[in-house]
Design a protein around this motif. Structure first.
Motif, short mmCIF file in Angstrom:
data_model
loop_
_atom_site.label_atom_id
_atom_site.label_comp_id
_atom_site.label_asym_id
_atom_site.label_seq_id
_atom_site.Cartn_x
_atom_site.Cartn_y
_atom_site.Cartn_z
N CYS A 91 0.82 -1.22 0.00
CA CYS A 91 0.00 0.00 0.00
C CYS A 91 0.84 1.26 0.00
N CYS A 92 0.62 2.08 -0.99
CA CYS A 92 1.18 3.44 -1.05
C CYS A 92 2.71 3.46 -1.01
N ASN A 95 4.45 4.69 2.17
CA ASN A 95 4.24 6.06 2.64
C ASN A 95 3.03 6.07 3.58
N SER A 97 1.58 8.29 5.36
CA SER A 97 0.60 9.37 5.26
C SER A 97 -0.43 9.10 4.16
N LEU A 98 -0.05 8.37 3.13
CA LEU A 98 -0.99 8.01 2.07
C LEU A 98 -1.90 6.85 2.50
N CYS A 99 -1.38 5.95 3.33
CA CYS A 99 -2.15 4.78 3.75
C CYS A 99 -3.11 5.06 4.89
N THR A 100 -2.86 6.09 5.68
CA THR A 100 -3.67 6.35 6.87
C THR A 100 -5.16 6.45 6.57
N PRO A 101 -5.61 7.21 5.55
CA PRO A 101 -7.05 7.28 5.29
C PRO A 101 -7.65 5.91 4.94
N LEU A 102 -6.92 5.12 4.20
CA LEU A 102 -7.40 3.79 3.83
C LEU A 102 -7.52 2.91 5.07
#
Length: 119
Positions: A91-92, A95, A97-102
């Motif tokens: 995932c991402c 990174n 910060s990119l995975c946190t919302p998911l």
């Protein structure tokens, strides 16, 4: 989990009746649902439901257990988790910060430490 198993699982879910059936079985975990009741709840003929259950079973997403004259179907949540992990493994590019919302969206609405809680 490998690529072919993941493709089989996703293909099995890529049909409206099978997806509805799978989601219904997830809702009914861990009790499961008899095949005839599944057909009634999803509003399809029993022979059609049997074909859909066979596809989901071949993909390893559901299993049936005979109880008296009925077959009770349940979701294989471990298998489904393995599919999701396979899809999100990289995932991402690492990174966070990119995975946190998911990850936030995938966090269950129920506290897994409590036995019974309404979602």
């Amino acid at each position: 989990m490998d690529e072919q198993q993941t493709i089989a699982a996703l293909a099995a879910l890529a049909q409206p009746t099978r997806l509805r059936t799978f989601r219904l079985l997830v809702e009914r975990e861990p009790e499961g649902v008899p095949a005839g009741e599944l057909a009634r709840l999803v509003d399809v003929p029993q022979n059609t439901m049997s074909a859909h259950l066979a596809t989901l079973s071949q993909a390893g997403l559901v299993s049936g257990e005979r109880q008296s004259r009925s077959i009770i179907y349940r979701v294989d949540l471990d298998r489904f988790r393995a599919v999701m992990v396979y899809l999100l493994q990289d995932c991402c590019g690492g990174n966070a910060s990119l995975c946190t919302p998911l990850i936030t969206d995938l966090t269950p609405c129920c506290d897994p430490r409590q036995e019974t809680q309404a979602c």
